[in-house]
Design a protein around this motif. Structure first.
Motif, mmCIF file in Angstrom:
data_model
loop_
_atom_site.group_PDB
_atom_site.id
_atom_site.type_symbol
_atom_site.label_atom_id
_atom_site.label_comp_id
_atom_site.label_asym_id
_atom_site.label_seq_id
_atom_site.Cartn_x
_atom_site.Cartn_y
_atom_site.Cartn_z
ATOM 1 N N THR A 172 0.835 -1.207 0.000
ATOM 2 C CA THR A 172 0.000 0.000 0.000
ATOM 3 C C THR A 172 0.864 1.250 0.000
ATOM 4 O OG1 THR A 172 -1.755 -1.160 1.215
ATOM 5 C CG2 THR A 172 -1.803 1.251 1.241
ATOM 6 N N SER A 195 -6.458 7.900 4.686
ATOM 7 C CA SER A 195 -7.560 6.935 4.629
ATOM 8 C C SER A 195 -7.049 5.500 4.709
ATOM 9 C CB SER A 195 -8.353 7.140 3.331
ATOM 10 O OG SER A 195 -9.308 6.127 3.149
ATOM 11 N N CYS A 196 -6.005 5.215 3.955
ATOM 12 C CA CYS A 196 -5.459 3.854 3.948
ATOM 13 C C CYS A 196 -4.919 3.455 5.314
ATOM 14 C CB CYS A 196 -4.348 3.743 2.905
ATOM 15 S SG CYS A 196 -4.925 3.858 1.199
ATOM 16 N N ARG A 197 -4.315 4.400 6.005
ATOM 17 C CA ARG A 197 -3.772 4.105 7.322
ATOM 18 C C ARG A 197 -4.858 3.643 8.278
ATOM 19 N NH1 ARG A 197 -1.448 8.856 11.001
ATOM 20 N NH2 ARG A 197 -3.652 9.368 10.805
ATOM 21 N N GLY A 198 -6.023 4.294 8.228
ATOM 22 C CA GLY A 198 -7.125 3.893 9.098
ATOM 23 C C GLY A 198 -7.528 2.449 8.875
ATOM 24 N N GLN A 199 -7.578 2.032 7.615
ATOM 25 C CA GLN A 199 -7.935 0.647 7.314
ATOM 26 C C GLN A 199 -6.837 -0.318 7.759
ATOM 27 O OE1 GLN A 199 -9.733 0.177 3.284
ATOM 28 N NE2 GLN A 199 -9.517 2.391 3.132
ATOM 29 N N LEU A 200 -5.596 0.090 7.614
ATOM 30 C CA LEU A 200 -4.488 -0.762 8.044
ATOM 31 C C LEU A 200 -4.441 -0.881 9.563
ATOM 32 C CD1 LEU A 200 -1.707 0.444 5.580
ATOM 33 C CD2 LEU A 200 -2.767 -1.827 5.634
ATOM 34 N N ALA A 202 -6.954 -0.887 11.587
ATOM 35 C CA ALA A 202 -7.970 -1.875 11.957
ATOM 36 C C ALA A 202 -7.481 -3.288 11.689
ATOM 37 C CB ALA A 202 -9.267 -1.594 11.180
ATOM 38 N N LEU A 203 -6.792 -3.463 10.586
ATOM 39 C CA LEU A 203 -6.270 -4.777 10.237
ATOM 40 C C LEU A 203 -5.208 -5.230 11.237
ATOM 41 C CD1 LEU A 203 -6.294 -7.086 8.149
ATOM 42 C CD2 LEU A 203 -4.539 -5.835 6.886
ATOM 43 N N ASP A 206 -6.864 -6.071 14.614
ATOM 44 C CA ASP A 206 -7.534 -7.374 14.542
ATOM 45 C C ASP A 206 -6.525 -8.511 14.647
ATOM 46 O OD1 ASP A 206 -9.964 -6.177 14.316
ATOM 47 O OD2 ASP A 206 -10.130 -6.416 12.146
#
Length: 212
Positions: A172, A195-200, A202-203, A206
């Motif tokens: 990414t 934006s991408c950092r926020g999704q990462l 969460a990943l 998890d």
């Protein structure tokens, strides 16, 4: 009584110290040339001039241009690793650690020096000698980044799929950085990174919460 000025001078460097200083100057000058002038214009003559050394001094340390370029890339990799490990060890624990760790990875790629290495890698695709020099450095960079990542994300590091998560994050980051290749000082990549950092994040969280 008159006061005389001290004429004591700094100790003279021995041959090994002078040689190391010349080599360092050549590597630093090569990186500067790559960033400011690009691969095509990073000639041995220009590097020697920027470093303030003779062409003969350059040839004493690096027999070919490709050897000089590869050594500069390796020098940059080592310097990057030292700085990032120090920064990783300084990160405090807490809820923001994952996001801050990802930002450290991002900053290690979103800069002019990485753009210069992209230039090297691109030319290495069709330059067999350059490619031969760069492949071990690429592997060294991958090992370095994985070691750093385990320090940055200790909660997620125990996961069996941790390396896959890191590879996704790096893909990414590298992909976004390419967006600004033709636009020095561009902001497209930085805007999309938020934006991408926020999704990462969460990943990673998890992965850290799930059992291994």
């Amino acid at each position: 009584m008159a006061v005389t000025k001290s004429t004591q001078s700094a100790p003279r460097r021995n041959q090994a110290e002078r040689s190391a200083a010349t080599r360092q100057a050549l590597l630093d000058a090569t990186l500067e040339c790559l960033v400011q002038d690009g691969y095509a214009n990073t000639t041995t003559a220009r590097v020697a001039e920027r470093a303030g050394v003779s062409r003969g001094a350059h040839l004493h340390h690096f027999q070919t241009r490709d050897a000089l370029l590869a050594a500069a890339a390796e020098h940059l990799t080592l310097r990057r690793g030292e700085k990032l490990l120090e920064a990783a060890d300084a990160l405090p624990a807490g809820p923001d650690r994952v996001a801050r760790g990802l930002d450290l990875l991002w900053e290690s790629y979103a800069n002019p020096l990485y753009q210069a290495t992209l230039d090297l890698w691109t030319h290495g695709r069709t330059d067999e000698e350059l490619r031969r020099h760069l492949i071990p450095i690429e592997r060294q960079l991958d090992r370095q980044t994985m070691e750093l990542s385990r320090r940055l994300f200790p909660d997620a590091a125990a996961r069996s799929d941790f390396e896959h998560v890191i590879e996704l994050a790096l893909a990414t980051i590298r992909g976004l950085v390419v967006l600004d290749t033709l636009h020095a000082g561009g902001t497209r990549a930085a805007k999309q990174w938020a934006s991408c950092r926020g999704q990462l994040v969460a990943l990673f969280e998890d992965a850290g919460a799930a059992p291994s």
